[in-house]
Write a protein that holds these residues in place. Structure first.
Motif, PDB file in Angstrom:
ATOM      1  N   PHE A  73      32.040  34.622  38.152  1.00 50.99           N
ATOM      2  CA  PHE A  73      33.437  34.633  37.684  1.00 50.99           C
ATOM      3  C   PHE A  73      33.497  34.356  36.181  1.00 50.99           C
ATOM      4  O   PHE A  73      34.353  34.864  35.475  1.00 50.99           O
ATOM      5  CB  PHE A  73      34.260  33.556  38.411  1.00 50.99           C
ATOM      6  N   ALA A  74      32.584  33.525  35.703  1.00 51.75           N
ATOM      7  CA  ALA A  74      32.576  33.116  34.293  1.00 51.75           C
ATOM      8  C   ALA A  74      32.403  34.300  33.343  1.00 51.75           C
ATOM      9  O   ALA A  74      32.760  34.202  32.160  1.00 51.75           O
ATOM     10  CB  ALA A  74      31.484  32.084  34.047  1.00 51.75           C
ATOM     11  N   MET A  75      31.893  35.414  33.833  1.00 51.01           N
ATOM     12  CA  MET A  75      31.711  36.599  32.986  1.00 51.01           C
ATOM     13  C   MET A  75      33.046  37.179  32.513  1.00 51.01           C
ATOM     14  O   MET A  75      33.090  37.897  31.522  1.00 51.01           O
ATOM     15  CB  MET A  75      30.945  37.685  33.747  1.00 51.01           C
ATOM     16  N   TRP A  76      34.107  36.868  33.228  1.00 48.39           N
ATOM     17  CA  TRP A  76      35.426  37.444  32.934  1.00 48.39           C
ATOM     18  C   TRP A  76      36.256  36.482  32.085  1.00 48.39           C
ATOM     19  O   TRP A  76      37.342  36.064  32.472  1.00 48.39           O
ATOM     20  CB  TRP A  76      36.135  37.792  34.242  1.00 48.39           C
ATOM     21  N   TRP A 107      26.228  33.854  47.554  1.00 47.15           N
ATOM     22  CA  TRP A 107      27.519  33.174  47.399  1.00 47.15           C
ATOM     23  C   TRP A 107      27.606  32.381  46.102  1.00 47.15           C
ATOM     24  O   TRP A 107      28.609  32.482  45.380  1.00 47.15           O
ATOM     25  CB  TRP A 107      27.764  32.271  48.617  1.00 47.15           C
ATOM     26  N   VAL A 108      26.597  31.601  45.789  1.00 48.84           N
ATOM     27  CA  VAL A 108      26.618  30.806  44.551  1.00 48.84           C
ATOM     28  C   VAL A 108      26.615  31.738  43.342  1.00 48.84           C
ATOM     29  O   VAL A 108      27.372  31.548  42.389  1.00 48.84           O
ATOM     30  CB  VAL A 108      25.441  29.810  44.500  1.00 48.84           C
ATOM     31  N   ILE A 149      36.013  29.115  39.862  1.00 51.41           N
ATOM     32  CA  ILE A 149      34.638  28.822  40.282  1.00 51.41           C
ATOM     33  C   ILE A 149      34.614  27.574  41.174  1.00 51.41           C
ATOM     34  O   ILE A 149      33.938  27.552  42.209  1.00 51.41           O
ATOM     35  CB  ILE A 149      33.698  28.660  39.064  1.00 51.41           C
ATOM     36  N   LYS A 150      35.363  26.539  40.797  1.00 51.25           N
ATOM     37  CA  LYS A 150      35.422  25.327  41.624  1.00 51.25           C
ATOM     38  C   LYS A 150      35.946  25.650  43.017  1.00 51.25           C
ATOM     39  O   LYS A 150      35.405  25.164  44.019  1.00 51.25           O
ATOM     40  CB  LYS A 150      36.311  24.268  40.957  1.00 51.25           C
ATOM     41  N   ILE A 151      36.984  26.455  43.081  1.00 48.89           N
ATOM     42  CA  ILE A 151      37.530  26.856  44.375  1.00 48.89           C
ATOM     43  C   ILE A 151      36.483  27.648  45.150  1.00 48.89           C
ATOM     44  O   ILE A 151      36.227  27.397  46.327  1.00 48.89           O
ATOM     45  CB  ILE A 151      38.817  27.689  44.198  1.00 48.89           C
ATOM     46  N   CYS A 152      35.872  28.601  44.484  1.00 48.18           N
ATOM     47  CA  CYS A 152      34.898  29.483  45.117  1.00 48.18           C
ATOM     48  C   CYS A 152      33.709  28.705  45.680  1.00 48.18           C
ATOM     49  O   CYS A 152      33.168  29.061  46.751  1.00 48.18           O
ATOM     50  CB  CYS A 152      34.424  30.533  44.103  1.00 48.18           C
ATOM     51  N   PRO A 210      38.102  31.341  53.375  1.00 47.63           N
ATOM     52  CA  PRO A 210      39.349  31.224  52.618  1.00 47.63           C
ATOM     53  C   PRO A 210      39.201  30.821  51.154  1.00 47.63           C
ATOM     54  O   PRO A 210      39.936  31.317  50.309  1.00 47.63           O
ATOM     55  CB  PRO A 210      40.155  30.187  53.395  1.00 47.63           C
ATOM     56  N   TYR A 211      38.266  29.950  50.841  1.00 45.93           N
ATOM     57  CA  TYR A 211      38.140  29.497  49.456  1.00 45.93           C
ATOM     58  C   TYR A 211      37.605  30.616  48.563  1.00 45.93           C
ATOM     59  O   TYR A 211      38.130  30.863  47.472  1.00 45.93           O
ATOM     60  CB  TYR A 211      37.250  28.249  49.365  1.00 45.93           C
ATOM     61  N   GLN A 212      36.587  31.294  49.029  1.00 47.93           N
ATOM     62  CA  GLN A 212      36.003  32.378  48.237  1.00 47.93           C
ATOM     63  C   GLN A 212      36.974  33.561  48.153  1.00 47.93           C
ATOM     64  O   GLN A 212      37.096  34.190  47.101  1.00 47.93           O
ATOM     65  CB  GLN A 212      34.664  32.808  48.854  1.00 47.93           C
TER      66      GLN A 212
END
Length: 174
Positions: free
Chosen positions: A143-146, A136-137, A165-168, A104-106
């Motif tokens: 995500f930071a690329m966007w 996964w990591v 990212i924190k959620i993921c 769910p988080y990812q």
């Protein structure tokens, strides 16, 4: 309001999304999207985009689908509208990264990202590719690329990606 009642209230705001991906992921996704798309302040009248989407007509919590100048919405209508839009990203995200099912988080972070960058961009992204590979990591940090709009880093996108990212990175699969 107790924490349980507050959580139930948030699930009730996104019933179709909760049915599609589960209550936990729906709460995380809906809360994240509404926070970043509207700053918690719904736009009940169509407006002409934000810094990361100049010239794009937008309403409610960042919805751009079929929005025209002069469009108006109620708060309840915005909840329905955003619920439907978020649900529309579930299948494309899971198709692009089937490994997200049951996480769910990812999944929530990925739906938030796809809502912001588009399903097609998500499908071809490093994020989706790394999820498919089981990294996964690496997927979460990608995500930071966007963080750019029109070729420039946008502080709001940097902040949004940091939250995603924190959620993921929460409860990563082993």
């Amino acid at each position: 309001m107790t924490d349980d009642r507050a959580a139930l209230s948030r699930v009730n705001r996104w019933p179709k999304l909760a049915a599609a991906i589960g209550a936990t992921a729906a709460i995380i996704t809906g809360t994240t999207v509404t926070k970043w798309e509207s700053g918690g302040q719904q736009h009940l009248e169509a407006y002409h985009g934000a810094a990361d989407a100049p010239g794009i007509w937008t309403i409610c919590d960042g919805d751009t689908l079929n929005v025209k100048p002069g469009d108006r919405e109620t708060s309840a209508g915005c909840a329905v509208r955003v619920d439907k839009r978020l649900v529309s990203f579930v299948a494309p995200v899971l198709k692009a990264a089937p490994t997200l099912k049951g996480h769910p988080y990812q999944l929530a972070a990925s739906i938030s990202l796809a809502y912001n960058i588009g399903a097609a961009n998500f499908a071809t992204s490093t994020v989706a590719r790394r999820f498919r590979a089981g990294d996964w990591v690496g997927a979460c940090t990608a995500f930071a690329m966007w963080n750019r709009a029109n070729g420039k880093v946008v502080p709001g996108l940097v902040n949004r990606r940091t939250d995603e990212i924190k959620i993921c990175l929460t409860e990563l699969p082993k």
